[in-house]
Design a protein around this motif. Structure first.
Motif, short mmCIF file in Angstrom:
data_model
loop_
_atom_site.label_atom_id
_atom_site.label_comp_id
_atom_site.label_asym_id
_atom_site.label_seq_id
_atom_site.Cartn_x
_atom_site.Cartn_y
_atom_site.Cartn_z
N ALA A 139 8.49 -6.42 -10.78
CA ALA A 139 8.08 -5.27 -9.98
C ALA A 139 9.32 -4.48 -9.61
N ILE A 140 9.14 -3.17 -9.40
CA ILE A 140 10.26 -2.33 -9.02
C ILE A 140 9.74 -1.18 -8.15
N HIS A 141 10.61 -0.71 -7.25
CA HIS A 141 10.21 0.25 -6.23
C HIS A 141 11.18 1.42 -6.21
N GLY A 142 10.64 2.64 -6.18
CA GLY A 142 11.51 3.81 -6.13
C GLY A 142 10.78 5.01 -5.57
N SER A 143 11.50 6.10 -5.36
CA SER A 143 10.90 7.32 -4.83
C SER A 143 10.65 8.36 -5.91
N ALA A 144 11.39 8.28 -7.03
CA ALA A 144 11.25 9.24 -8.14
C ALA A 144 11.25 10.67 -7.61
N SER A 145 12.18 10.98 -6.73
CA SER A 145 12.13 12.24 -6.01
C SER A 145 13.05 13.31 -6.59
N ILE A 146 12.69 14.54 -6.28
CA ILE A 146 13.50 15.71 -6.62
C ILE A 146 13.55 16.61 -5.39
N THR A 147 14.49 17.53 -5.38
CA THR A 147 14.58 18.50 -4.29
C THR A 147 13.57 19.62 -4.51
#
Length: 270
Positions: free
Chosen positions: A220-228
């Motif tokens: 399992a892995i966790h992230g936000s995968a975010s951009i501005t």
């Protein structure tokens, strides 16, 4: 081996992007800029309404769901994770309301101020009781504990009934903490027969997710995968609404394209 992809979000827009991008579940928060705090009931309900309309998913908890929404339970910022009785009462009230409105699981962690670097048994027990049959993740409070107490803390977390522990390996990022995450997974597997899942998180991207998963052996892995997000309307981005400058900074949102990239990368490892 199927690898779970969890994405943390704090807006409706980000939740939809994570769902459409191929995440397996979301960690729903408010104020990710503060590390993630308890989300509002209104935001949870809006996301559950979206899932019900788009995917024929159940709106309320207690029935099977095709897309789990885990809610953060954290009443304030601060990396001490030591709470007063009144703060615990507030969080338990939040849990009850979120559970009534469709939460599929909860994310929580508490440390004992009287024993530096140890998990707080009584506070976690209260949350376990309030969660009932819903699954629990012990969050990155574990990263503020002592390395020498990892075995003791992981054993307690498993005994209390948490199904997942989210960690960056006691380091600022999961990439920096890979060695300790590997050790934590080995300890958890020995203690629980793989019933406690170790999930790397913090600083996860398409550039390092493959290495993190392969080096640690985690599923399992966790992230936000975010951009501005570009400023809209008359927003100038120069006025702070609080004591810090965080409100004057550009808003970050989850990117559907980044989630898709992570999904494809993870699927290529199976």
């Amino acid at each position: 081996m199927q690898i779970l992809l969890e994405v943390c979000v704090d807006t409706f827009e980000s939740a939809v992007a994570a769902i459409q991008g191929g995440a397996d579940r979301i960690e729903l928060c408010s104020a990710l800029s503060e590390g993630g705090l308890t989300p509002s009931v209104g935001l949870l309900r809006e996301i559950k309404q979206y899932l019900a309309a788009e995917y024929a998913a159940p709106l309320l908890s207690g029935r099977p769901t095709i897309f789990p929404v885990y809610c953060m339970i954290r009443c304030r910022r601060g990396s001490d994770f030591c709470y007063s009785a009144q703060e615990m009462n507030a969080m338990l009230w939040d849990m009850r309301l979120l559970k009534q409105n469709g939460a599929d699981g909860f994310v929580f962690g508490a440390l004992d101020p009287s024993s530096s670097g140890r998990v707080h048994r009584q506070h976690c027990e209260q949350v376990v009781v309030a969660a009932g049959e819903l699954p629990l993740t012990f969050h990155r409070a574990i990263d503020c504990t002592e390395e020498g107490a990892l075995g003791e803390n992981l054993k307690l977390i498993a005994e209390l009934g948490f199904s997942t522990v989210l960690t960056s390996g006691l380091k600022p990022t999961a990439e920096q903490g890979m060695e300790t995450i590997t050790k934590m997974k080995e300890i958890a597997d020995q203690l629980t027969g793989k019933s406690l899942r170790v999930m790397p998180g913090s600083g996860v991207s398409t550039q390092n997710a493959r290495q993190i998963l392969q080096r640690t052996g985690c599923d399992a892995i966790h992230g936000s995968a975010s951009i501005t997000k570009p400023a809209g309307g008359h927003q100038t981005g120069t006025i702070s609404m609080g004591g810090s400058n965080v409100d004057a900074m550009p808003l970050k949102v989850c990117s559907k394209a980044k989630v898709q990239e992570l999904r494809q990368l993870i699927d290529s490892l199976v």
